[in-house]
Design a protein around this motif. Structure first.
Motif, PDB file in Angstrom:
ATOM      1  N   TYR A  64      27.512   2.072 -24.589  1.00  0.00           N
ATOM      2  CA  TYR A  64      28.542   2.085 -23.570  1.00  0.00           C
ATOM      3  C   TYR A  64      28.085   2.940 -22.402  1.00  0.00           C
ATOM      4  CZ  TYR A  64      29.767   6.526 -25.799  1.00  0.00           C
ATOM      5  OH  TYR A  64      29.704   7.776 -26.335  1.00  0.00           O
ATOM      6  N   LEU A  65      28.572   2.599 -21.224  1.00  0.00           N
ATOM      7  CA  LEU A  65      28.299   3.365 -20.012  1.00  0.00           C
ATOM      8  C   LEU A  65      29.624   3.895 -19.489  1.00  0.00           C
ATOM      9  CD1 LEU A  65      25.868   0.999 -18.068  1.00  0.00           C
ATOM     10  CD2 LEU A  65      25.274   3.062 -19.335  1.00  0.00           C
ATOM     11  N   VAL A  66      29.634   5.130 -19.114  1.00  0.00           N
ATOM     12  CA  VAL A  66      30.825   5.716 -18.510  1.00  0.00           C
ATOM     13  C   VAL A  66      30.712   5.530 -17.007  1.00  0.00           C
ATOM     14  CG1 VAL A  66      32.123   7.844 -18.144  1.00  0.00           C
ATOM     15  CG2 VAL A  66      31.053   7.386 -20.367  1.00  0.00           C
ATOM     16  N   VAL A  67      31.725   4.939 -16.410  1.00  0.00           N
ATOM     17  CA  VAL A  67      31.767   4.752 -14.965  1.00  0.00           C
ATOM     18  C   VAL A  67      32.754   5.766 -14.408  1.00  0.00           C
ATOM     19  CG1 VAL A  67      32.290   3.148 -13.087  1.00  0.00           C
ATOM     20  CG2 VAL A  67      31.239   2.307 -15.208  1.00  0.00           C
ATOM     21  N   GLU A  68      32.236   6.685 -13.633  1.00  0.00           N
ATOM     22  CA  GLU A  68      33.082   7.714 -13.052  1.00  0.00           C
ATOM     23  C   GLU A  68      33.457   7.337 -11.630  1.00  0.00           C
ATOM     24  OE1 GLU A  68      31.269  11.515 -13.431  1.00  0.00           O
ATOM     25  OE2 GLU A  68      30.918  11.279 -15.562  1.00  0.00           O
ATOM     26  N   ASN A  69      34.685   7.685 -11.248  1.00  0.00           N
ATOM     27  CA  ASN A  69      35.178   7.432  -9.898  1.00  0.00           C
ATOM     28  C   ASN A  69      34.996   5.976  -9.476  1.00  0.00           C
ATOM     29  OD1 ASN A  69      35.861  10.180  -9.517  1.00  0.00           O
ATOM     30  ND2 ASN A  69      33.723  10.621  -9.057  1.00  0.00           N
ATOM     31  N   PRO A  70      35.493   5.053 -10.281  1.00  0.00           N
ATOM     32  CA  PRO A  70      35.330   3.642  -9.903  1.00  0.00           C
ATOM     33  C   PRO A  70      36.075   3.335  -8.612  1.00  0.00           C
ATOM     34  CG  PRO A  70      36.891   3.844 -11.695  1.00  0.00           C
ATOM     35  CD  PRO A  70      36.312   5.221 -11.466  1.00  0.00           C
ATOM     36  N   VAL A  71      35.500   2.468  -7.830  1.00  0.00           N
ATOM     37  CA  VAL A  71      36.120   2.025  -6.588  1.00  0.00           C
ATOM     38  C   VAL A  71      36.872   0.746  -6.887  1.00  0.00           C
ATOM     39  CG1 VAL A  71      35.688   1.228  -4.241  1.00  0.00           C
ATOM     40  CG2 VAL A  71      34.284   3.054  -5.218  1.00  0.00           C
ATOM     41  N   LYS A  72      38.125   0.690  -6.522  1.00  0.00           N
ATOM     42  CA  LYS A  72      38.916  -0.513  -6.757  1.00  0.00           C
ATOM     43  C   LYS A  72      38.561  -1.555  -5.695  1.00  0.00           C
ATOM     44  CE  LYS A  72      43.503  -2.325  -7.400  1.00  0.00           C
ATOM     45  NZ  LYS A  72      44.934  -2.064  -7.445  1.00  0.00           N
ATOM     46  N   LEU A  73      38.097  -2.693  -6.157  1.00  0.00           N
ATOM     47  CA  LEU A  73      37.753  -3.795  -5.251  1.00  0.00           C
ATOM     48  C   LEU A  73      38.926  -4.760  -5.189  1.00  0.00           C
ATOM     49  CD1 LEU A  73      34.146  -4.552  -6.503  1.00  0.00           C
ATOM     50  CD2 LEU A  73      34.779  -3.255  -4.484  1.00  0.00           C
TER      51      LEU A  73
END
Length: 107
Positions: free
Chosen positions: A92-101
């Motif tokens: 698994y990869l942790v995605v930090e501070n995702p940008v909402k598209l």
């Protein structure tokens, strides 16, 4: 793929399995060439990438473990042989501070 990568402003590329899909594509040299063809456009643009294996990736006679090592030789490869999850390529990869598209970009 080059044209799509030139247009999209991507932060990550995820290859979704079956990158090697041919029983005629046998032997390490041919597999390396196929992986290079898939990975190079992403690496050249310095885009990090991840991957998961599909059910056809081992048809080439090269194990997923060996293929993973080839992918990991490229800069920007985030794929690991997960310690917490069983079987090669499960992680698994942790995605930090995702940008909402407004709409996802699918290539």
């Amino acid at each position: 793929m080059n044209a799509s990568l030139d247009v999209a402003e991507l932060d990550l590329v995820v290859f979704l399995g079956d990158m090697i899909h041919s029983r005629d594509l046998r032997g390490e040299a041919k597999v390396r060439k196929a992986i290079d063809a898939a990975a190079s456009p992403v690496v050249e643009r310095e885009i990090p990438f991840a991957l998961v294996f599909g059910n056809h990736d081992e048809e080439c006679g090269i194990s997923k473990e060996e293929q993973l090592k080839i992918y990991q030789s490229y800069p920007g490869c985030l794929a690991v042989d997960g310690e917490d999850l069983p079987r090669c390529g499960n992680y698994y990869l942790v995605v930090e501070n995702p940008v909402k598209l407004e709409s996802p970009v699918v290539l």
